[in-house]
Design an enzyme around this catalytic site. Structure first.
Site, short mmCIF file in Angstrom:
data_model
loop_
_atom_site.label_atom_id
_atom_site.label_comp_id
_atom_site.label_asym_id
_atom_site.label_seq_id
_atom_site.Cartn_x
_atom_site.Cartn_y
_atom_site.Cartn_z
CB SER A 15 -0.93 0.15 1.25
OG SER A 15 -1.64 -1.15 1.20
CE1 TYR B 103 2.03 -9.14 1.71
CE2 TYR B 103 3.36 -7.12 1.26
CZ TYR B 103 2.27 -7.84 1.01
OH TYR B 103 1.18 -7.03 0.34
CE LYS C 119 -0.50 -7.81 4.08
NZ LYS C 119 -0.38 -6.68 3.43
CB ILE D 291 -1.12 -6.47 7.38
CG1 ILE D 291 -0.53 -6.94 8.57
CG2 ILE D 291 -0.44 -5.25 6.97
CD1 ILE D 291 0.91 -7.54 8.54
#
Length: 300
Positions: A48, A136, A165, A207
């Site tokens: 993001s 991630y 994540k 998240i």
């Protein structure tokens, strides 16, 4: 630390001015918006945060600025991974130096390393610091999936790899993460529609890019689960679904940034080659924000 790193960790966007410079004043406001609305932690320079549009020095500046703004009020988990091994090492070490609570390290994108290469990469990064590492895994954007057995090897050999994540739509895969990495492993949802289901199997939180726009409800979903109010958690899951859907009809973070622009939080600017959503999607985002009470009907 594992317990402290649970809940809604908001992956804050990187705001830019119209000349594409980083807008640090707006960045401070976004962080305050998250903390005031109950987010349990803050992350920056993840997907993001448009990390591939930032130079290494800019990523460090954003990390340092976020750390100072947060000032210890909630856990800070900057994203430090990249497609470049040495850059990842440098950024992860900087995260430790500035006082981050953990670092989130993405599976390298574009170059598609094999599983042994991924193991070597993450082991080297984890061994280079003392802070916790959250891996991630986002195969839809990296082009390669970190297999559960590879992650299990890493958790066995690197005690500071404490979570992952999973932006992975394969729910069988995420179930096996906890089976092979241990039920106390911190599993975070990076898929908005799986935030609630992952809690049901023992996930640590989420998240979620949606928290940029609706931090209170994303955090409340986790709080409701922790309080044992399953009906409220389920209701929030379905209440957030339409917003989740519209924010992912174009590549993240374009819809979220446009939404934040309508909300008056930032200038809705992305650095090329990224760009704003189509006019049709912009109107759909506007109507959705009106429906959720985020903006009045007069906002265009």
């Amino acid at each position: 630390m594992k317990q402290r790193l649970k809940g809604s960790i908001a992956p804050v966007v990187t705001p830019f001015k119209s000349n594409y410079e980083i807008d640090f004043e707006a960045h401070s406001r976004l962080i305050e918006y998250q903390i005031e609305n109950g987010s349990h932690g803050i992350s920056v320079t993840g997907t993001s945060g448009e990390p591939s549009s930032l130079t290494t020095e800019e990523r460090i500046q954003v990390m340092e600025h976020a750390y100072k703004t947060i000032n210890g009020r909630v856990p800070f988990v900057p994203a430090t991974g990249s497609t470049n091994h040495q850059e990842t090492l440098r950024l992860t070490k900087v995260a430790q130096e500035i006082g981050a609570d953990a670092a989130m390290v993405i599976v390298p994108y574009y170059n598609k390393p094999n599983q042994q290469a991924l193991y070597n990469h993450f082991k080297t990064v984890a061994n280079s610091v003392d802070i916790p590492i959250i891996v991630y895994n986002i195969p839809g954007r990296t082009g390669v999936n970190l297999e559960v057995k590879t992650l299990a090897r890493l958790t066995e050999d690197c005690p500071n790899i404490i979570g992952v994540k999973e932006s992975n739509k394969d729910f069988e895969h995420v179930n096996r993460v906890l089976l092979y990495c241990g039920r106390d492993f911190n599993l975070y949802s990076g898929i908005e529609l799986l935030c609630y289901p992952m809690l049901a199997i023992g996930g640590a939180g989420s998240i979620s890019a949606t928290s940029n726009v609706e931090p209170a409800k994303v955090a409340e979903l986790h709080d409701a689960w922790e309080e044992g109010d399953l009906e409220r958690a389920r209701n929030l899951h379905f209440e957030l679904m339409k917003l989740n859907d519209v924010l992912f009809k174009d590549t993240n973070p374009a819809p979220a940034k446009y939404a934040l622009g309508l909300m008056g939080k930032i200038e809705p600017v992305l650095r090329p080659p990224m760009g704003l959503p189509s006019a049709e999607l912009q109107e759909e985002i506007r109507q959705t924000l009106i429906e959720y009470g985020k903006i009045p009907e007069t906002v265009k």
